[in-house]
Write a protein that holds these residues in place. Structure first.
Motif, mmCIF file in Angstrom:
data_model
loop_
_atom_site.group_PDB
_atom_site.id
_atom_site.type_symbol
_atom_site.label_atom_id
_atom_site.label_comp_id
_atom_site.label_asym_id
_atom_site.label_seq_id
_atom_site.Cartn_x
_atom_site.Cartn_y
_atom_site.Cartn_z
ATOM 1 N N SER A 456 8.026 -7.108 -3.954
ATOM 2 C CA SER A 456 6.823 -7.896 -3.680
ATOM 3 C C SER A 456 6.215 -8.424 -4.974
ATOM 4 C CB SER A 456 5.785 -7.044 -2.938
ATOM 5 O OG SER A 456 6.262 -6.645 -1.669
ATOM 6 N N GLN A 457 5.767 -9.684 -4.924
ATOM 7 C CA GLN A 457 5.062 -10.254 -6.062
ATOM 8 C C GLN A 457 3.708 -9.574 -6.211
ATOM 9 O OE1 GLN A 457 4.710 -14.509 -5.814
ATOM 10 N NE2 GLN A 457 6.795 -14.783 -5.076
ATOM 11 N N PRO A 458 3.261 -9.320 -7.440
ATOM 12 C CA PRO A 458 1.912 -8.755 -7.619
ATOM 13 C C PRO A 458 0.850 -9.736 -7.162
ATOM 14 C CG PRO A 458 2.881 -9.386 -9.730
ATOM 15 C CD PRO A 458 3.963 -9.519 -8.720
ATOM 16 N N THR A 459 -0.082 -9.259 -6.390
ATOM 17 C CA THR A 459 -1.173 -10.077 -5.872
ATOM 18 C C THR A 459 -2.455 -9.260 -5.884
ATOM 19 O OG1 THR A 459 -0.776 -9.375 -3.586
ATOM 20 C CG2 THR A 459 0.353 -11.370 -4.319
ATOM 21 N N ASN A 460 -3.584 -9.946 -5.945
ATOM 22 C CA ASN A 460 -4.847 -9.264 -5.687
ATOM 23 C C ASN A 460 -4.856 -8.812 -4.237
ATOM 24 O OD1 ASN A 460 -6.218 -9.977 -8.300
ATOM 25 N ND2 ASN A 460 -5.924 -12.048 -7.500
ATOM 26 N N ILE A 461 -5.330 -7.594 -3.989
ATOM 27 C CA ILE A 461 -5.308 -7.038 -2.641
ATOM 28 C C ILE A 461 -6.700 -6.568 -2.266
ATOM 29 C CG2 ILE A 461 -4.481 -5.152 -1.200
ATOM 30 C CD1 ILE A 461 -1.838 -5.281 -2.617
ATOM 31 N N LEU A 462 -7.185 -7.103 -1.143
ATOM 32 C CA LEU A 462 -8.414 -6.621 -0.529
ATOM 33 C C LEU A 462 -8.035 -6.025 0.817
ATOM 34 C CD1 LEU A 462 -11.461 -6.284 -0.247
ATOM 35 C CD2 LEU A 462 -11.582 -8.642 0.595
ATOM 36 N N ALA A 463 -8.080 -4.704 0.913
ATOM 37 C CA ALA A 463 -7.703 -3.999 2.141
ATOM 38 C C ALA A 463 -8.975 -3.590 2.880
ATOM 39 C CB ALA A 463 -6.855 -2.772 1.809
ATOM 40 N N ILE A 464 -9.159 -4.123 4.089
ATOM 41 C CA ILE A 464 -10.354 -3.862 4.882
ATOM 42 C C ILE A 464 -9.938 -3.254 6.214
ATOM 43 C CG2 ILE A 464 -12.407 -4.854 5.932
ATOM 44 C CD1 ILE A 464 -12.279 -7.122 3.981
ATOM 45 N N ALA A 465 -10.513 -2.099 6.540
ATOM 46 C CA ALA A 465 -10.166 -1.416 7.784
ATOM 47 C C ALA A 465 -11.420 -1.002 8.522
ATOM 48 C CB ALA A 465 -9.292 -0.188 7.502
ATOM 49 N N GLY A 466 -11.325 -1.006 9.835
ATOM 50 C CA GLY A 466 -12.388 -0.482 10.673
ATOM 51 C C GLY A 466 -11.881 0.692 11.473
#
Length: 645
Positions: A456-466
């Protein structure tokens, strides 16, 4: 009983020739009927040939679209970088150097801006504009080509040896047209429902995302089938004479009987796929009945009109391949391959169950150790619990990184309620010490697309869970923060829960994330939102114990009325029974957290309403022209999985 050729008013003699027509009965030439009947036969066969052409064009368009999507996926450019220093000569800033790469990302950003948000939610549910666009294109094609190429003319022809007349219209050609299109759509409908989906391999889209089109194409085929049936019922029961003799002969023909059986089966499939029917009979009954009746429907369609059996053969092939691969997976598990006990038989693995009580029904955490590496972050398994039943399996996302299997399950009705009773049974050791309950389980999978791999290419990651949606985002964050390639990007983990006691579900993982966030070695933050008041039974001491080392400062009133507990890059916010603004969370991450040299991925899971807001927030931050000009505002993608919180 009249033959099909006789029904089509064709009479053959020793001097007649049979002209073949693909997908239809042979044409008898020369025509020896009256002039009106011969003109009618000319139009019938011409309309049929045009109908076959339209079905081929439909599949040519589908095949071309899939080829283009696959070609674009495999040819996606890898970013090349140039490094420049800032005005003071202190900081090295990375910028994409390739115009080709920026153009590629700009097109995708523009596309995503317009098709990612949801539309017509009240009628279609929580689906994106892209899904509605695909449905609209299919509906437009079917609507246009159901009427184009129809001979709009009426013929009044005499009935031999009587004073009666037949009324021959364009209705026969139209009825055959919609029937042929329904047959041609059947393989696509089956492919859209397949768990072992070739469409997923080609497009990279998870098979769950095709369920919307599967349901609506099924409804379209139902409507087409009824129009086909109604058309020929009117023709044979009213327009042709004498009556009721003509209709009785018609309805008793074998292929018409099979047509009636097919109509019954597809009506059954539709009625018992409605929500109230599934709630009444149970999901597992719906699923098993759907498989069986769908197979019977394909067989009935084949028997009804064998001249177009190619579409049913293709449908049965896709259906059989899907079921065959699943049975092969199960056989491999039961024979001990891929990890587990050697030898053939029904083998299970033991997992431990831990129950967490709350007012919403409670949550169970399942845990088993597994050294197999054949799955990736973001994928899920179908679990069967033999202690409850061997006839049901349910999909659950793995809430851990490869090497072990953890599952977080919200207790509701049906199978999960019975699993709750199993998890709450008390057990002790010989010394009287309480132990975790254990139960056997059979895993089938993995399924779904990987969110993160070694390539996987490095990317900014915003992980949002409910809520229990953390099953999807937690392993992603654990894997990304441990990968060296992601050291230069921003990774944020946002978890929205109802009660602070929910923190116990992933207490050990929260401790590990807290340590990574506070180490300063990576650009990583954790933010937990608690939407309801603090639990009276869950004291500050319990909170501190749950977080395993987070030194909780006294809760203070923030300017917006929220209460916060902060430490470095790990903080908890109490929102006083209000949900946090996902638009603000996404905007804050994009403005102050993400690196402009990398694109941004938002990965989310939770209730459908959360997905609705998140799609709109992500679409807002996609701007193709700004991406092309290499400004800070980069394109932002979204991976979403609906889940009850």
């Amino acid at each position: 009983m009249l033959s099909v050729i006789q029904r089509h008013i064709q009479e053959a003699s020793n001097t007649s020739l049979l002209e073949p027509h693909w997908g239809y009965v042979n044409r008898v030439l020369p025509c020896t009927n009256d002039v009106g009947s011969c003109e009618y036969l000319d139009s019938v066969y011409w309309m049929h040939d045009v109908s076959m052409l339209y079905t081929f064009i439909l599949w040519a368009a589908i095949g071309f679209t899939l080829i283009v999507i696959f070609a674009l996926r495999v040819s996606e450019p890898w970013p090349s970088w140039k490094k420049t220093q800032d005005g003071h000569g202190d900081q090295i800033i990375r910028r994409p150097a390739s115009l080709h790469y920026r153009s590629w990302r700009a097109v995708r950003a523009t596309f995503r801006k317009w098709i990612l948000p949801e539309a017509f939610v009240a009628f279609f549910g929580n689906v994106t504009r892209l899904q509605l666009l695909v449905l609209a294109i299919l509906l437009g094609y079917l609507l246009i080509f159901s009427f184009v190429g129809i001979v709009y003319k009426t013929w009044i022809t005499p009935v031999k040896n009587s004073t009666l007349h037949n009324t021959r219209t364009r209705l026969g050609g139209f009825a055959d047209r919609v029937g042929a299109l329904a047959y041609a759509l059947t393989p696509l409908t089956i492919a859209l429902s397949s768990r072992e989906s070739i469409l997923t391999l080609i497009t990279g889209i998870p098979y769950q995302s095709f369920n919307f089109l599967h349901r609506w194409l099924g409804r379209i085929i139902l409507i087409q089938s009824f129009l086909h049936t109604l058309g020929w019922t009117l023709i044979e029961g009213r327009f042709y004479q004498p009556q009721p003799t003509t209709f009785k002969n018609f309805i008793n023909e074998t292929y018409i009987v099979w047509g009636c059986v097919a109509i019954f089966f597809i009506t059954f499939l539709y009625i018992f796929s409605l929500r109230w029917a599934i709630a009444l009979t149970g999901y597992e009954v719906f699923r098993k009945a759907h498989y069986v009746v769908a197979g019977l429907y394909l067989g009935a369609c084949w028997a009804h009109w064998s001249h177009l059996a190619c579409w049913m053969i293709a449908s049965l092939g896709i259906f059989g391949l899907d079921r065959g691969i699943r049975l092969f997976r199960t056989a491999m598990i039961h024979s001990g391959h891929g990890g587990g006990t050697k030898g053939f038989g029904f083998h299970c693995v033991q997992l431990s169950l831990r129950y967490f009580h709350d007012e919403d029904g409670g949550v169970i955490r399942l845990k088993l150790q597994d050294t197999r590496k054949s799955w990736a972050v973001g994928q899920h398994y179908f679990l069967t619990f033999p202690a409850l039943t061997i006839w049901q399996s349910h999909p659950f996302t793995v809430a851990s990184v490869p090497g072990q299997h953890h599952f977080i399950i919200r207790c509701r009705k049906g199978e999960t309620s019975r699993l709750k009773r199993l998890a709450t049974q008390t057990s002790t050791t010989s010394e009287g010490v309480p132990t975790l309950n254990q139960t056997p389980v059979v895993l089938c999978g993995p399924y779904g697309t990987a969110l993160l791999t070694s390539k996987s290419q490095p990317t900014n990651i915003l992980a949002i869970a409910g809520g229990t949606g953390v099953s999807l985002t937690l392993p992603l964050v654990l894997a990304a923060t441990a990968a060296p390639d992601f050291a230069e990007v921003a990774v944020d983990f946002v978890w929205i829960i109802r009660r602070q006691s929910n923190l116990q579900w992933i207490a050990s993982e929260l401790d590990g994330l807290k340590r990574r966030a506070s180490s300063g070695a990576i650009n990583f933050r954790v933010h937990v939102y608690v939407t309801q008041v603090m639990d009276d039974t869950f004291t500050a001491q319990n909170l501190e114990k749950c977080l395993l080392g987070v030194s909780s400062k006294p809760a203070s009133e923030a300017s917006n009325g929220e209460r916060r507990i902060d430490e470095l890059d790990f903080n908890i916010t109490y929102t006083n029974s209000e949900h946090p603004s996902l638009c603000n969370i996404v905007s804050e991450f994009k403005d102050s957290r993400s690196s402009s040299a990398f694109r941004t991925r938002v990965i989310g899971s939770g209730p459908a309403s959360m997905g609705h807001d998140l799609r709109a927030a992500v679409a807002k931050w996609n701007d193709g022209p700004k991406v092309l000009r290499d400004e800070k505002l980069w394109d932002m993608s979204l991976d979403w999985d609906d889940r009850m919180g």
